[in-house]
Design an enzyme around this catalytic site. Structure first.
Site, PDB file in Angstrom:
ATOM      1  N   PRO A   2      12.575  -0.893 -27.853  1.00  0.00           N
ATOM      2  CA  PRO A   2      13.310  -0.898 -29.133  1.00  0.00           C
ATOM      3  C   PRO A   2      13.468  -2.312 -29.691  1.00  0.00           C
ATOM      4  CG  PRO A   2      14.723  -0.217 -27.298  1.00  0.00           C
ATOM      5  CD  PRO A   2      13.331  -0.277 -26.781  1.00  0.00           C
ATOM      6  N   GLU A   3      13.316  -2.418 -30.997  1.00  0.00           N
ATOM      7  CA  GLU A   3      13.413  -3.709 -31.671  1.00  0.00           C
ATOM      8  C   GLU A   3      14.591  -3.657 -32.656  1.00  0.00           C
ATOM      9  OE1 GLU A   3       9.441  -4.816 -33.071  1.00  0.00           O
ATOM     10  OE2 GLU A   3       8.542  -3.559 -31.527  1.00  0.00           O
ATOM     11  N   LYS A  58      17.843  -7.893 -30.294  1.00  0.00           N
ATOM     12  CA  LYS A  58      17.638  -6.557 -29.721  1.00  0.00           C
ATOM     13  C   LYS A  58      18.803  -6.138 -28.815  1.00  0.00           C
ATOM     14  CE  LYS A  58      12.675  -7.601 -29.472  1.00  0.00           C
ATOM     15  NZ  LYS A  58      11.571  -7.853 -28.543  1.00  0.00           N
ATOM     16  N   ARG A 259      -0.583  -9.471 -25.384  1.00  0.00           N
ATOM     17  CA  ARG A 259       0.119  -8.285 -25.881  1.00  0.00           C
ATOM     18  C   ARG A 259      -0.857  -7.403 -26.645  1.00  0.00           C
ATOM     19  NH1 ARG A 259       5.734  -9.513 -25.920  1.00  0.00           N
ATOM     20  NH2 ARG A 259       6.028  -7.333 -26.439  1.00  0.00           N
TER      21      ARG A 259
END
Ligand SMILES: [Zn+2]
Length: 269
Positions: A2-3, A58, A259
């Site tokens: 989650p951001e 976050k 990433r």
């Protein structure tokens, strides 16, 4: 993971439900999810009113009446559910906070945590974080001056929580896509108009995601139709091999700064 939009969505939904409510029960099933011995945790939190829930990057901060703060980071795979015992998802719960007949379940906390701090110590924990991208004080000028001395790939910089707080792997790709900039582009090669666009895209994408409830897979409560609404709205993230809605090109996935990164090689320059 989650951001900002996912955590801000949680923050709003939590405040509607537990702000001003007293913690009437606590269950700690996984001691590693907290940072003190369970007895001390329970002693400090039980019977306390949650004054409000704040967010920084976050993280969520559950502000207790006694001045102590519960600092939550969901990391990879963590999520929350709020409801009665009957509504509870059939999943292992690491920590449960009860508010009368309703409970707040913390699920999937493997790397994630719910740590207890004093107000002073929590500020120290968060001191390294960069500015909040959706705050009014975060102007185009402040973004440009932050970016000016930076080098390296734009994707890596957007992920850097000390640069700007709250952006992660999904939204860095979505922001670059919206701005028509390749995520692997070196910052020094990004033109002034592109820098301005990057700022606009950051605000737009994060606000749009927030408005649609972010991309969390699981509802926050029984009948929740908001949370996760952004899942099907991602334009590049996790869309490898699919068509670009803008130019018809094919979205590709590449490892950038170790990433997973998704972009359209045709319309992102
Ligand atoms: Zn395209």
């Amino acid at each position: 993971m989650p951001e900002l939009p996912e955590m801000e969505n949680y923050r709003r939904l939590l405040n509607q439900r537990i702000a001003g409510q007293v913690v009437t029960g606590i269950e700690v099933n996984r001691e590693k999810s907290i940072n003190v011995i369970p007895n001390l945790f329970i002693q400090t939190v039980l019977g306390q009113k949650v004054v409000t829930v704040d967010r920084r990057g976050k993280h969520l901060l559950f502000q207790l009446q006694n001045g102590q703060v519960l600092l939550l980071h969901l990391m990879l795979g963590g999520w929350m559910f709020y409801g009665s015992e009957e509504d509870k998802p059939k999943r292992t719960v690491q920590v449960r906070l009860s508010f009368g007949q309703h409970h707040l379940y913390f699920i999937g906390l493997r790397l994630g945590y719910l740590h207890l701090f004093s107000e002073h110590d929590v500020q120290r924990q968060l001191a390294h974080l960069g500015p909040e991208p959706l705050e009014n004080q975060f102007t185009l000028q402040s973004f440009l001056s932050l970016l000016e001395p930076k080098r390296g790939r734009i994707k890596a910089k957007l992920l850097d929580q000390e640069f700007i707080a709250g952006i992660g792997n999904c939204y860095s790709d979505e922001i670059c896509y919206h701005a028509k900039i390749l995520p692997k582009k070196d910052i020094e090669d990004i033109s002034n108009p592109e820098r301005n666009q990057l700022y606009e895209s950051m605000k737009f994408v994060l606000n749009d995601a927030l408005q649609h409830g972010g991309y969390m897979e699981n509802p926050f409560y029984q009948g929740d139709t908001l949370t996760g609404g952004y899942n099907n709205r991602c334009l590049v993230y996790d869309r490898e091999g699919e068509k670009c809605h803008r130019c018809g090109g094919i979205i590709i996935k590449e490892m950038i700064s170790s990433r997973k990164t998704f972009f359209c090689p045709n319309c992102q320059k």
